[in-house]
Design a protein around this motif. Structure first.
Motif, PDB file in Angstrom:
ATOM      1  N   GLU A  28      46.027 -45.006  31.193  1.00 54.35           N
ATOM      2  CA  GLU A  28      47.108 -44.627  32.094  1.00 54.35           C
ATOM      3  C   GLU A  28      47.897 -43.411  31.608  1.00 54.35           C
ATOM      4  OE1 GLU A  28      47.506 -46.238  35.023  1.00 54.35           O
ATOM      5  OE2 GLU A  28      45.701 -47.343  34.400  1.00 54.35           O
ATOM      6  N   LEU A  29      47.636 -42.986  30.365  1.00 55.08           N
ATOM      7  CA  LEU A  29      48.425 -41.896  29.801  1.00 55.08           C
ATOM      8  C   LEU A  29      47.820 -40.531  30.086  1.00 55.08           C
ATOM      9  CD1 LEU A  29      49.422 -43.223  26.253  1.00 55.08           C
ATOM     10  CD2 LEU A  29      50.595 -43.515  28.437  1.00 55.08           C
ATOM     11  N   ARG A  30      48.693 -39.540  30.282  1.00 53.33           N
ATOM     12  CA  ARG A  30      48.259 -38.153  30.369  1.00 53.33           C
ATOM     13  C   ARG A  30      47.915 -37.653  28.967  1.00 53.33           C
ATOM     14  NH1 ARG A  30      52.556 -35.115  34.364  1.00 53.33           N
ATOM     15  NH2 ARG A  30      52.921 -36.822  35.825  1.00 53.33           N
ATOM     16  N   VAL A  31      47.293 -36.466  28.915  1.00 50.71           N
ATOM     17  CA  VAL A  31      46.887 -35.896  27.624  1.00 50.71           C
ATOM     18  C   VAL A  31      48.098 -35.724  26.710  1.00 50.71           C
ATOM     19  CG1 VAL A  31      45.935 -33.862  26.480  1.00 50.71           C
ATOM     20  CG2 VAL A  31      44.851 -34.744  28.556  1.00 50.71           C
ATOM     21  N   ASN A  32      49.182 -35.146  27.228  1.00 50.16           N
ATOM     22  CA  ASN A  32      50.379 -34.933  26.403  1.00 50.16           C
ATOM     23  C   ASN A  32      50.958 -36.245  25.906  1.00 50.16           C
ATOM     24  OD1 ASN A  32      50.513 -32.177  26.339  1.00 50.16           O
ATOM     25  ND2 ASN A  32      51.972 -31.974  28.008  1.00 50.16           N
ATOM     26  N   GLU A  33      50.942 -37.248  26.772  1.00 48.30           N
ATOM     27  CA  GLU A  33      51.517 -38.546  26.417  1.00 48.30           C
ATOM     28  C   GLU A  33      50.698 -39.236  25.332  1.00 48.30           C
ATOM     29  OE1 GLU A  33      53.184 -39.022  30.980  1.00 48.30           O
ATOM     30  OE2 GLU A  33      51.513 -40.259  30.286  1.00 48.30           O
ATOM     31  N   LEU A  34      49.376 -39.164  25.450  1.00 42.37           N
ATOM     32  CA  LEU A  34      48.515 -39.740  24.421  1.00 42.37           C
ATOM     33  C   LEU A  34      48.700 -38.989  23.105  1.00 42.37           C
ATOM     34  CD1 LEU A  34      46.359 -41.690  23.489  1.00 42.37           C
ATOM     35  CD2 LEU A  34      44.611 -40.134  24.397  1.00 42.37           C
ATOM     36  N   GLN A  35      48.802 -37.655  23.184  1.00 42.41           N
ATOM     37  CA  GLN A  35      49.047 -36.864  21.977  1.00 42.41           C
ATOM     38  C   GLN A  35      50.339 -37.306  21.299  1.00 42.41           C
ATOM     39  OE1 GLN A  35      49.115 -32.794  23.275  1.00 42.41           O
ATOM     40  NE2 GLN A  35      46.908 -32.508  23.052  1.00 42.41           N
ATOM     41  N   SER A  36      51.367 -37.560  22.092  1.00 45.11           N
ATOM     42  CA  SER A  36      52.660 -37.947  21.542  1.00 45.11           C
ATOM     43  C   SER A  36      52.568 -39.281  20.809  1.00 45.11           C
ATOM     44  CB  SER A  36      53.710 -38.022  22.660  1.00 45.11           C
ATOM     45  OG  SER A  36      54.995 -38.197  22.133  1.00 45.11           O
ATOM     46  N   VAL A  37      51.871 -40.248  21.404  1.00 45.52           N
ATOM     47  CA  VAL A  37      51.696 -41.553  20.768  1.00 45.52           C
ATOM     48  C   VAL A  37      50.971 -41.397  19.426  1.00 45.52           C
ATOM     49  CG1 VAL A  37      50.498 -43.768  20.936  1.00 45.52           C
ATOM     50  CG2 VAL A  37      51.760 -42.884  22.911  1.00 45.52           C
TER      51      VAL A  37
END
Length: 627
Positions: free
Chosen positions: A532-541
């Motif tokens: 469910e995460l966007r690329v930026n969001e996954l990178q942040s995690v």
């Protein structure tokens, strides 16, 4: 236009002016945008691209605050690329090759359709103030007088600009456009110190005249990447335009060496200072005499244009030498030139005369943004324009300005550097300028700044709600990664083994994510919430997990430094009464008049001993005012 009244007048329709005008109008203020032409808005007179190291993060910050550049860059990108991906996340940056024609049209449409905003075609020639140096209005070269409560100057390279090619010098703005001198005269009348800077642009070459078989293809990055949180549509890398890479030759270098005295840079024609990080090609030859060859990128300008932009080949040589230089490049033997390279000189100010809000100290209600402040780059200009537009509105509303800290944003670093250190050459943002760059990443701009955009009113409710939903999804992923466990016999273990990663005991998903050798994408099939995460969001995690200890220490350091920002300095303090201050420190403190001890400590020439003397004086004389 005689006697027409505005809350905010913006002078100049470049990248800074567009952001300032849109912000002001969107916040409900009657806004006028004065531009030399009705159809040349947010032009790209130099490199047709947005982003890059540090700059790309600024574009993300503009978006988080509610600006427009990120949306425009995404909507008109020819190619999208993530730079420095093989290095640490603190220097990752997005860059797009822009369609300069569509980008300008996108911004012009936004201006023309924005409520509360008028586009006024004309040349600003004077600035008017009352007896207390409060802004009252502005004059145009045709005699028109426009009243305003505040003005934002975003004049770019158009103040008393002159074009240089060899020993030839003539008055002109970029691309044979109009230049103006009235604003320079007005600023001098107000006691503002001006500087003279230079920049340049390379030649534009007809596409069908270049042999690309001798060049290396430079594709984009195959990932769903975007500057704006709002972008939902992504162009597959296979459908993106290519850039190309070549190298200069020994012949190129010899042509420069044989004709160096003909360059405006080395013939004595140039009176100004150019950008160290984007030098003319002849300057590269002089500064790096042992380097035989230099990289040159061949980049598209627009699908509607028939030209290549020759990145890295800016020059102020006369046209006959330029032709020799170009024909010496691989594949350029039969090239045809549409526009020759040139250098341009222009007026700008010493930015140490600005407040942190980008308002001039000597003229109340006069804000400056972009190259007039001694900076370079579309991104730096747009960021300053957005901050200046926001603060112009706050000035009209008699509210406290938005001032971003160095640990909050690259925009905070940029403005803090300008007002405390000044400039001696066109300023360019670099990751090395940010001491807290692990906190100022490409992936976390929303986390750092979106609440400001929402509170101000530039980030609308729907986008804010979508961001809150994204936070919930990210937290769910973090929870799931902590809960789920994988054994050496699990299906994930087999996938990891195929990629060279062996696990010999049970691991939680979070423990695996923290391992640099593990590709987070390998876990997506086994942790459904990650899909469910966007690329930026996954990178942040992933980054927050892998650098948890470093980020924690960095935030603890920021908290300690924040105490200095809370120790305010009265604006009317008499520095002559502060004992044992070094002469240079006293002069700099008088000129800049920092708002707090933190700002004072960052001023070039103010040493720790000076800060200690200042603290003693404040404790003795302003104890009740210290927070």
């Amino acid at each position: 236009m005689q006697n027409k009244n505005y809350d905010v007048l913006v002078v100049g329709g470049g990248h800074a002016g567009v952001e300032a005008a849109l912000a002001s109008a969107r916040l409900g203020k009657k806004t006028g945008l004065i531009n030399l032409y009705k159809d040349r808005i947010a032009a790209m007179p130099c490199n047709p691209s947005i982003g890059g190291p540090a700059k790309g993060i600024v574009v993300r910050e503009i978006d988080a605050l509610g600006g427009e550049m990120a949306k425009a860059a995404d909507a008109t990108a020819l190619q999208t690329k993530l730079l420095n991906s093989s290095r640490g996340p603190g220097v990752w940056a997005l860059r797009v090759q822009s369609d300069k024609v569509k980008y300008a049209q996108y911004m012009l449409d936004k201006i023309n359709n924005q409520e509360n905003l008028d586009l006024i075609v004309g040349a600003a020639s004077d600035i008017f103030v009352d007896d207390n140096n409060n802004i009252t209005g502005l004059g145009l070269s045709d005699g028109t007088i426009i009243s305003a409560k505040t003005i934002v100057l975003t004049t770019g390279t158009y103040l008393k600009s002159e074009i240089l090619q060899g020993v030839e010098r003539f008055k002109s703005g970029p691309n044979d456009e109009i230049t103006t001198s009235g604003i320079s005269s007005a600023l001098k009348r107000f006691g503002i110190d001006l500087l003279r800077f230079k920049t340049g642009t390379p030649a534009r070459i007809f596409k069908d005249s270049v042999d690309l078989s001798q060049a290396t293809k430079e594709p984009g990055t195959d990932a769903q990447l975007a500057f704006s949180f709002s972008t939902k549509k992504f162009t597959p890398v296979a459908d993106q335009e290519l850039c190309y890479l070549i190298h200069t030759t020994d012949e190129t270098k010899k042509i420069i060496e044989d004709n160096l005295i003909k360059s405006a840079m080395y013939s004595g024609t140039v009176d100004s200072v150019g950008p160290r990080y984007c030098p003319s090609f002849e300057d590269k030859i002089v500064r790096f005499p042992d380097k035989a060859n230099h990289q040159i990128f061949i980049e598209p300008e627009s699908n509607e244009l028939d030209t290549w932009y020759i990145q890295g080949f800016s020059t102020s040589m006369p046209i006959d030498v330029q032709e020799q230089m170009l024909r010496s490049l691989p594949g350029f033997k039969n090239m045809r030139v549409k526009h020759w390279s040139y250098a341009i000189e222009y007026d700008c100010i010493d930015p140490m005369q600005l407040k942190p809000s980008l308002e001039l100290k000597k003229v109340h209600g006069l804000f400056l943004a972009g190259q007039i402040n001694g900076t370079s780059g579309y991104e730096e200009a747009a960021g300053q324009g957005l901050i200046a537009g926001i603060n112009a509105v706050k000035y009209v509303n008699q509210e406290e300005p938005l001032i971003l800290r160095r640990d909050e944003a690259y925009l905070g670093v940029l403005i803090d550097d300008l007002i405390n250190k000044g400039v001696w050459e066109p300023y360019r943002l670099l990751t090395s300028r940010a001491e807290h760059r692990l906190l100022l990443r490409n992936d976390n701009a929303e986390e750092r700044l979106k609440h400001y955009g929402y509170q101000i009113g530039l980030v609308k409710k729907q986008e804010w709600n979508e961001y809150q939903e994204a936070i919930v999804k990210m937290n769910q992923v973090i929870n799931d990664l902590n809960e789920i466990r994988f054994t050496p016999k699990s299906d994930l273990a087999k996938v990891l083994s195929n990629h060279g990663v062996e696990i010999n005991r049970g691991y939680s998903g979070m423990e695996l994510i923290k391992m640099p050798i593990v590709d987070p994408n390998d876990l997506i099939a086994f942790v459904p919430s990650m899909k469910e995460l966007r690329v930026n969001e996954l990178q942040s995690v992933v980054i927050n997990a892998r650098f948890e200890g470093y980020v924690k220490k960095e935030k603890e350091l920021v908290a300690k430094l924040a105490k200095l920002e809370k120790k305010q300095i009265p604006i009317d303090i008499d520095y002559s009464k502060v004992e044992n201050l070094a002469t240079e420190a006293r002069q700099k403190l008088l000129k800049i008049r920092p708002l707090n001890i933190g700002q004072a400590s960052r001023i070039t020439g103010v040493n720790p001993a000076d800060i200690q003397m200042l603290l003693f004086y404040l404790k003795a004389n302003y104890a009740n005012e210290q927070k």
